[in-house]
Design an enzyme around this catalytic site. Structure first.
Site, mmCIF file in Angstrom:
data_model
loop_
_atom_site.group_PDB
_atom_site.id
_atom_site.type_symbol
_atom_site.label_atom_id
_atom_site.label_comp_id
_atom_site.label_asym_id
_atom_site.label_seq_id
_atom_site.Cartn_x
_atom_site.Cartn_y
_atom_site.Cartn_z
ATOM 1 N N LYS A 104 0.821 -1.210 0.000
ATOM 2 C CA LYS A 104 0.000 0.000 0.000
ATOM 3 C C LYS A 104 0.860 1.268 0.000
ATOM 4 C CE LYS A 104 -4.046 -2.189 0.270
ATOM 5 N NZ LYS A 104 -5.052 -2.164 -0.787
ATOM 6 N N GLU A 126 -10.063 5.317 2.980
ATOM 7 C CA GLU A 126 -10.847 4.212 3.528
ATOM 8 C C GLU A 126 -9.860 3.073 3.769
ATOM 9 O OE1 GLU A 126 -10.509 4.665 0.214
ATOM 10 O OE2 GLU A 126 -9.533 2.724 -0.041
ATOM 11 N N SER A 387 1.821 -9.660 -0.586
ATOM 12 C CA SER A 387 1.452 -8.240 -0.530
ATOM 13 C C SER A 387 1.701 -7.575 0.825
ATOM 14 C CB SER A 387 -0.018 -8.083 -0.911
ATOM 15 O OG SER A 387 -0.831 -8.894 -0.076
#
Ligand SMILES: Cc1ncc(COP(=O)(O)O)c(C=O)c1O
Length: 401
Positions: A104, A126, A387
């Site tokens: 991210k 969010e 991830s």
């Protein structure tokens, strides 16, 4: 293009993973379905992104921060013992080792730099698993911006560690109590809030979703995963590209970034969804959160609730470009269930000493199943994007054991 086509003759779907142009369409998907008051904001962001993306100074700043702050390039780690057990060669692209613990950060540093360049004072976000929220709080602190993060109440409970991290970093975490109190509801609230604060706030979306230009822009910021992995595979593998490239899919940003590096190769692209949140597998075309894509819905077209043990995959839609890749046959999408995911998390931890996020463990679970069933032929090479790291999930894992 034939999925089972002879290696070396696959032709990528037309325009796949390229600039979707002013309409922001990926085939019939994508677009911009937002209240009228947000149309100028979307235009403003698209113009700013196009300018920034063609500005060497912006790239210089982004590349510098990704290197000296986020810790890129992330390593490509051979999973030695698990590979031996499965009879394949498995490489892990270690986004869990990026600063803040997931992919991210790549997207957030890009968008935060853009917001700063646009003169915005606050980032809105969010978050489901909390990793996007932590990344946003981090980038806001780095650039001297405020951060407000919307998070479903249920996710606040299961991702307590990340809520604490966001608070320590100075972000405001707003609990969302509507609906299933997960990611979909957090998106609703963040969008509603954006409408009323669009002058000074920038909505930093966490995946390849939302109105144009977000799905395209976020994929471009995540492309770094696939490009690094491609170069690392070229250095490691005799044939240069792996047989399979695998990544988990919530909205689909780590998968889109990974696929972007391999879409023009012979590698088979596989996105792995949570069985209860599998929009690419069970969804129908519909509109959600400002974009048209595959969405889980009932026969009346009402969006249905998603479920996943992984808060970051608990979402009833997928990014529009994934819908196009699926329709064109360039990528395929598989599902795994919660039990397989927990078992995969434990197996990776105990064979490789790597505690992966529950989200990432979906990709691991599919590779284990496919290798053990012979669907992935013995001797194949597999590149899997890990991830994020699983520290945030430790309380949930304790309950599941
Ligand atoms: C570690 C991790 N992986 C994957 C995801 C899913 O997001 P995406 O599909 O956009 O990569 C999340 C979302 O929160 C996450 O935290």
């Amino acid at each position: 293009m034939s999925w089972s086509g002879r290696q070396g003759v696959m032709v990528p779907a037309a325009r796949a993973m390229s600039d979707p142009g002013a309409t922001g369409r990926f085939g019939t998907y994508g677009g911009r379905y937002v209240p009228e008051s947000l149309i100028p904001a979307c235009h403003e962001i698209e113009t700013a992104f196009r300018e920034a993306w063609s500005d060497p100074e912006f790239h210089g700043r982004l590349d510098t921060l990704l290197t000296v702050y986020a810790g890129r390039p992330t390593p490509l780690t051979p999973a030695w013992r698990l590979s031996r057990e499965l009879g394949i060669t498995l490489f892990l692209k270690r986004e869990d080792l990026a600063h803040t613990g997931s992919h991210k950060i790549n997207n957030v540093i890009g968008q935060a730099l853009l917001a700063h360049r646009m003169g915005k004072e606050r980032l809105l976000a969010e978050t489901g698993a909390g990793q996007h929220g932590v990344a946003t709080a981090t980038a806001a602190a780095l650039l001297g911006l405020k951060a407000t993060v919307f998070m479903g109440e249920r996710d606040i409970e299961r991702q307590e560690l990340n809520v604490l991290r966001m608070n320590v970093l100075g972000a405001e975490v707003v609990p969302v109590t509507t609906g299933s109190r997960t990611l979909k509801d957090a998106c609703n609230e963040a969008m509603r809030h954006w409408v009323s604060s669009v002058d000074d706030s920038y909505y930093c979306i966490g995946s390849v979703m939302g109105p144009h230009p977000y799905p395209w822009m976020v994929r471009e910021f995540q492309r770094v995963i696939g490009e690094e992995a491609r170069a690392q595979c070229a250095a490691e593998l005799p044939v240069g590209v792996p047989d399979y490239v695998v990544a988990c899919v919530g909205g689909g940003s780590n998968a889109a970034g990974t696929f972007a590096g391999f879409v023009d190769t012979t590698a088979r692209l596989v996105g792995v969804e949570a069985e209860g949140g599998a929009a690419a597998t069970f969804g129908r075309a519909g509109v959600l959160h400002g974009f048209r894509s595959l969405v889980l819905q009932d026969e009346d077209g009402q969006v249905t609730e998603a479920h996943s043990v992984a808060a970051g995959l608990d979402y009833p839609g997928i990014g529009p470009e994934h819908a196009q890749l699926r329709d064109g046959g360039r990528a395929r999408y598989e599902t795994v269930n919660d039990e397989e995911v927990v078992q995969a998390l434990l197996r990776l931890a105990r064979t490789e000493g790597i505690l992966a996020a529950l989200e990432s463990s979906h990709a691991v679970a599919w590779v284990i199943r496919a290798a053990e069933s012979g669907e992935i032929a013995p001797g194949s090479t597999v590149m899997l994007t890990l991830s994020g790291r699983g520290d945030k999930d430790i309380a949930s894992i304790k309950e599941l054991l």
